[in-house]
Design a protein around this motif. Structure first.
Motif, short mmCIF file in Angstrom:
data_model
loop_
_atom_site.label_atom_id
_atom_site.label_comp_id
_atom_site.label_asym_id
_atom_site.label_seq_id
_atom_site.Cartn_x
_atom_site.Cartn_y
_atom_site.Cartn_z
N PHE A 149 0.81 -1.22 0.00
CA PHE A 149 0.00 0.00 0.00
C PHE A 149 0.85 1.27 0.00
N ILE A 150 2.16 1.14 0.12
CA ILE A 150 3.02 2.31 0.02
C ILE A 150 2.87 2.95 -1.36
N ASN A 151 2.48 2.13 -2.34
CA ASN A 151 2.13 2.61 -3.68
C ASN A 151 0.68 3.07 -3.64
N SER A 152 0.44 4.34 -3.86
CA SER A 152 -0.92 4.89 -3.74
C SER A 152 -1.89 4.34 -4.76
N ASP A 153 -1.38 3.70 -5.83
CA ASP A 153 -2.27 3.10 -6.83
C ASP A 153 -2.85 1.77 -6.37
N VAL A 154 -2.26 1.18 -5.34
CA VAL A 154 -2.70 -0.12 -4.85
C VAL A 154 -3.84 0.08 -3.86
N VAL A 155 -4.97 -0.58 -4.13
CA VAL A 155 -6.13 -0.44 -3.23
C VAL A 155 -6.57 -1.77 -2.64
N ILE A 156 -6.07 -2.90 -3.19
CA ILE A 156 -6.37 -4.22 -2.65
C ILE A 156 -5.07 -5.03 -2.61
N VAL A 157 -4.85 -5.70 -1.49
CA VAL A 157 -3.71 -6.62 -1.39
C VAL A 157 -4.23 -7.96 -0.86
N ALA A 158 -3.87 -9.03 -1.55
CA ALA A 158 -4.23 -10.38 -1.12
C ALA A 158 -2.98 -11.09 -0.64
N GLY A 159 -3.05 -11.68 0.55
CA GLY A 159 -1.97 -12.51 1.05
C GLY A 159 -2.25 -13.97 0.72
N GLU A 160 -1.31 -14.84 1.04
CA GLU A 160 -1.48 -16.25 0.72
C GLU A 160 -2.15 -17.01 1.86
N ILE A 161 -2.89 -18.06 1.48
CA ILE A 161 -3.58 -18.92 2.43
C ILE A 161 -3.00 -20.32 2.27
N VAL A 162 -2.46 -20.85 3.34
CA VAL A 162 -1.89 -22.21 3.31
C VAL A 162 -2.59 -23.05 4.37
N ALA A 163 -2.45 -24.35 4.24
CA ALA A 163 -3.16 -25.26 5.13
C ALA A 163 -2.46 -25.39 6.47
N LEU A 164 -3.26 -25.47 7.54
CA LEU A 164 -2.73 -25.93 8.81
C LEU A 164 -2.37 -27.40 8.67
N PRO A 165 -1.36 -27.86 9.38
CA PRO A 165 -0.98 -29.27 9.28
C PRO A 165 -2.17 -30.19 9.58
N GLY A 166 -2.40 -31.16 8.71
CA GLY A 166 -3.50 -32.10 8.89
C GLY A 166 -3.06 -33.51 8.59
N THR A 167 -3.73 -34.47 9.19
CA THR A 167 -3.34 -35.87 9.03
C THR A 167 -4.39 -36.71 8.31
N SER A 168 -5.61 -36.20 8.20
CA SER A 168 -6.66 -37.00 7.58
C SER A 168 -6.48 -37.04 6.07
N LEU A 169 -7.12 -38.03 5.44
CA LEU A 169 -7.04 -38.19 3.99
C LEU A 169 -7.54 -36.96 3.26
N LEU A 170 -8.68 -36.41 3.70
CA LEU A 170 -9.26 -35.26 3.02
C LEU A 170 -8.39 -34.02 3.19
N GLU A 171 -7.79 -33.87 4.36
CA GLU A 171 -6.89 -32.73 4.57
C GLU A 171 -5.67 -32.84 3.66
N GLN A 172 -5.14 -34.02 3.54
CA GLN A 172 -3.97 -34.23 2.68
C GLN A 172 -4.32 -34.00 1.21
N PHE A 173 -5.52 -34.42 0.81
CA PHE A 173 -5.95 -34.19 -0.57
C PHE A 173 -6.06 -32.70 -0.85
N ALA A 174 -6.74 -31.97 0.05
CA ALA A 174 -6.92 -30.53 -0.15
C ALA A 174 -5.58 -29.80 -0.13
N ASP A 175 -4.68 -30.25 0.73
CA ASP A 175 -3.36 -29.63 0.80
C ASP A 175 -2.60 -29.86 -0.50
N LYS A 176 -2.68 -31.07 -1.03
CA LYS A 176 -2.00 -31.38 -2.30
C LYS A 176 -2.57 -30.54 -3.44
N GLN A 177 -3.89 -30.35 -3.44
CA GLN A 177 -4.54 -29.57 -4.49
C GLN A 177 -4.40 -28.06 -4.27
#
Length: 328
Positions: free
Chosen positions: A125-153
């Motif tokens: 936002f130090i650049n006045s032309d920027v009005v939206i910034v998106a950060g990254e979303i990563v998975a919390l560590p998970g052990t179930s099959l579905l969590e591993q699938f979603a993490d892989k994808q």
């Protein structure tokens, strides 16, 4: 255009405008301890940030916990309530209207912002032309099959929404917007139940109010679904979102698989993919979740199709809430 600027957050000359962090919470009692610890651990200057935690008519102890925490907190926590409309977007609007920061940052109760989250998210936002910034979303560590699938994808990654063929957008699990643009774009649609993050970003970007940038090192962790029921609900919601955005913005609907295509994909998996992946699994070159890639993917595709097919945008969900922020 989306840029991913290289930012050195170790310098002593960080851009530190006043920031308001808005978090909608519904029955979040179980999530609050970890969420609050993440807020306490933020490295952004404490005198430059306020945390507006908006209870959305919870039936548990969420609001009571927020009030108690605010009384004894080393950081500025303002508990708010949105009891009229059961919608995270209505709750976010309540937070925006109470905010005093130049930048409004958003995350959710089931998210875990990392300590440098705000520092990194705010720097573009130090650049006045920027009005939206998106950060990254990563998975919390998970052990179930579905969590591993979603993490892989990388199901939750912003790279999918930032590459949307209609128009880029960021998810409100990790998003920041310059407050002044709300005067022109309006706030979130308070009665919308899904798709509001895309809607607000598109209204801002299509009106040429400024640019969106991606801050990949502004990390928020999020928990993946762990049951089939939760997974189906998640992907049906994605389908409803697509239908709503089709009606609001003309987004192309997702093409649905035919019964013949489903049968072909299943047979291909059984007789071609599964034998090959099983051999790779035996020699240690594939995991168990790799064996089930296709059936889980078909399950989520079907759930998304159901959501899109059965959804109809309610009339009141078209309403945009407006406010005149005279403080800017």
């Amino acid at each position: 255009m989306i840029n991913s600027p290289a930012i050195d957050i170790t310098t002593d000359n960080l851009f530190t405008p006043k920031v308001s962090v808005v978090i909608p919470i519904y029955n979040g009692e179980a999530d609050l301890p970890e969420l609050l610890n993440c807020l306490f651990s933020q490295t952004y200057p404490q005198d430059k940030v306020e945390y507006l935690l908006v209870d959305n008519h919870s039936s548990d102890r969420t609001l009571a916990i927020l009030k108690t925490t605010a009384e004894n907190s080393p950081i500025t926590i303002q508990p708010l309530s949105e009891n009229n409309i059961q919608s995270s977007y209505a709750a976010r609007n309540t937070g925006i209207k109470a905010a005093t920061g130049e930048i409004i940052a958003f995350t959710d109760a089931d998210c875990r912002p990392q300590p440098q989250w705000l520092n990194t998210l705010i720097q573009p936002f130090i650049n006045s032309d920027v009005v939206i910034v998106a950060g990254e979303i990563v998975a919390l560590p998970g052990t179930s099959l579905l969590e591993q699938f979603a993490d892989k994808q990388e199901t939750l990654s912003q790279k999918h929404t930032l590459a949307h063929k209609f128009c880029s957008y960021g998810q409100t699990a990790n998003l920041a917007i310059r407050r002044q643009v709300f005067n022109t774009s309006g706030l979130f649609r308070p009665y919308l139940t899904t798709g509001g993050d895309a809607d607000i970003c598109w209204r801002i970007l299509k009106a040429n109010l400024g640019k969106l940038e991606f801050a990949p090192n502004a990390i928020v962790q999020h928990r993946h679904r762990v049951t089939i029921k939760e997974l189906a609900s998640q992907w049906r919601r994605y389908g409803r979102s697509n239908r709503y955005l089709h009606e609001l913005h003309g987004v192309e609907l997702m093409r649905e698989f035919t019964a013949k295509e489903y049968r072909y994909r299943v047979l291909r998996w059984l007789f071609k993919e599964l034998p090959k992946t099983t051999i790779k699994n035996i020699v240690g070159k594939a995991s168990f979740v790799d064996l089930l890639d296709t059936p889980i993917g078909l399950f989520t595709a079907n759930a998304r199709s159901q959501g899109q097919r059965n959804a109809k945008l309610p009339e009141n969900a078209k309403i945009i809430e407006w406010f005149n922020d005279t403080s800017l």
